[in-house]
Design an enzyme around this catalytic site. Structure first.
Site, PDB file in Angstrom:
ATOM      1  N   ASP A 106      28.926  43.163  36.317  1.00  0.00           N
ATOM      2  CA  ASP A 106      29.383  41.910  36.904  1.00  0.00           C
ATOM      3  C   ASP A 106      28.534  40.737  36.422  1.00  0.00           C
ATOM      4  O   ASP A 106      27.539  40.920  35.720  1.00  0.00           O
ATOM      5  CB  ASP A 106      29.355  42.028  38.434  1.00  0.00           C
ATOM      6  CG  ASP A 106      30.514  41.300  39.092  1.00  0.00           C
ATOM      7  OD1 ASP A 106      31.010  40.315  38.501  1.00  0.00           O
ATOM      8  OD2 ASP A 106      30.930  41.712  40.197  1.00  0.00           O
ATOM      9  N   ASP A 167      39.270  37.980  41.070  1.00  0.00           N
ATOM     10  CA  ASP A 167      39.530  39.302  41.634  1.00  0.00           C
ATOM     11  C   ASP A 167      40.962  39.393  42.161  1.00  0.00           C
ATOM     12  O   ASP A 167      41.458  38.453  42.773  1.00  0.00           O
ATOM     13  CB  ASP A 167      38.595  39.573  42.830  1.00  0.00           C
ATOM     14  CG  ASP A 167      37.154  39.813  42.399  1.00  0.00           C
ATOM     15  OD1 ASP A 167      36.884  39.852  41.182  1.00  0.00           O
ATOM     16  OD2 ASP A 167      36.302  39.970  43.292  1.00  0.00           O
TER      17      ASP A 167
END
Length: 353
Positions: A106, A167
């Site tokens: 990430d 997301d």
């Protein structure tokens, strides 16, 4: 917890997921203890993963599956656990020693775009140096985009797939926004995708609560058109037979995993419909007709077959098979034919030409 992943591994084998081609079980953020150990290594939360990650990886491997794990390029993960900044080599060695097969890396809490890019490069080299084959999933372009246009040629040198956009959520508006974003940016992202490196529109929400049946069909069809890595985010203990059938549909998975590895793109759109195509191996094409009306009943979309594959897909003739929402043969058509497709609101008809 360890128990959850063990149960998912058992389900993946017992209920045909592994045989359909789903092979990774991936742990996301929050698996770690809040601090590193005395040697500076990441460690699993001792209460939730009492056996440690190595033991879990061994169990997952014993089932013929692979284990994925999560870390972050910055000094903390998105949820505030220890990040890999200044520990890239050590963390790569740790993951390899545990038998990890995939790393989702990430991009939270990185101090600058230079450090972000350097971190993604360094982790890639560190993973390769371990000698273990580890799929490398990046969020690099997503964190760059607000400030600068990503260099996809460079990103593909280092990453196996990469997230470009927000997301995914368990909602139709989320799926729609991902498709809209992809169509808007297709000129810069479609050409780079191919074996070894993929655009990742994020996970399949099929089998949860937020999508209707037609919307689930749309996500499955469009993820196949986009050559998306097929990761499910759902609970296999509570999935409906219909959702399971859709996610395990061999014809759709074959399109998704087509060896040519070319990503599809939007060919045309009007106020109610979008027409997408994806070149496949064996001179075939996958074609998706998406009805983005959210009200009313099924509607028809008519288009000329000369539209497809720069005029080549159906020249001089082609056979057409419907794959979704249900599988059936439509027969043989000539190059100059028109095709009329009936599609439910927020639904998609997926064809193989």
């Amino acid at each position: 917890s360890e128990q959850l992943f063990v149960e998912m591994a058992d389900r993946m084998v017992a209920e045909g997921w592994r045989d359909a081609g789903y092979e990774f079980i991936c742990i996301d953020d929050c698996w770690m203890a809040p601090t590193r150990d005395k040697q500076g290594r990441l460690q699993a939360d001792p209460e939730r993963f009492p056996g440690g990650i190595r033991k879990l990886a061994d169990y997952v491997h014993s089932k013929g599956l692979k284990l994925g794990i999560y870390s972050d390029v910055g000094n903390k993960t998105c949820a505030g656990f220890p990040g890999s900044y200044n520990h890239y080599e050590l963390d790569a060695q740790t993951f390899a020693s545990w038998g990890v097969d995939l790393l989702k890396f990430d991009g939270c809490n990185s101090d600058s775009l230079e450090l972000l890019a350097e971190g993604y490069r360094r982790m890639s080299l560190a993973l390769n140096k371990t000698g273990r084959s580890i799929v490398y999933s990046c969020e690099w372009p997503f964190y760059l985009r607000p400030v600068q246009q990503p260099n996809y040629t460079e990103i593909k040198q280092y990453c196996n797939h990469w997230r470009n956009f927000y997301d995914v959520y368990d909602s139709w508006s989320s799926i729609k926004s991902i498709l809209d974003w992809t169509a808007l940016h297709q000129d810069s992202i479609v050409k780079i995708a191919g074996p070894g490196g993929w655009n990742d529109p994020d996970m399949a929400m099929i089998g949860n609560f937020g999508l209707s049946w037609d919307q689930s069909v749309t996500q499955m069809a469009m993820w196949a058109i986009m050559a998306a890595p097929l990761f499910m985010s759902n609970d296999l203990r509570h999935i409906s037979p219909e959702a399971k059938c859709l996610l395990q549909n061999k014809e759709v998975i074959a399109i998704n995993q087509d060896p040519l590895g070319k990503q599809g793109y939007q060919l045309a759109k009007d106020k109610n419909f979008q027409l997408w195509e994806r070149p496949l191996s064996g001179r075939a094409y996958a074609v998706a007709v998406l009805n983005h009306q959210e009200i009313g009943g099924p509607q028809n979309f008519t288009f000329s077959l000369t539209f497809l594959g720069n005029g080549l897909a159906c020249n001089p003739a082609c056979s057409i098979r419907q794959v979704l929402p249900a599988s059936r043969d439509w027969g043989v058509y000539s190059w100059i034919s028109s095709l009329s497709v009936e599609v439910n609101p927020t639904g998609t008809v997926l064809l193989k030409v």
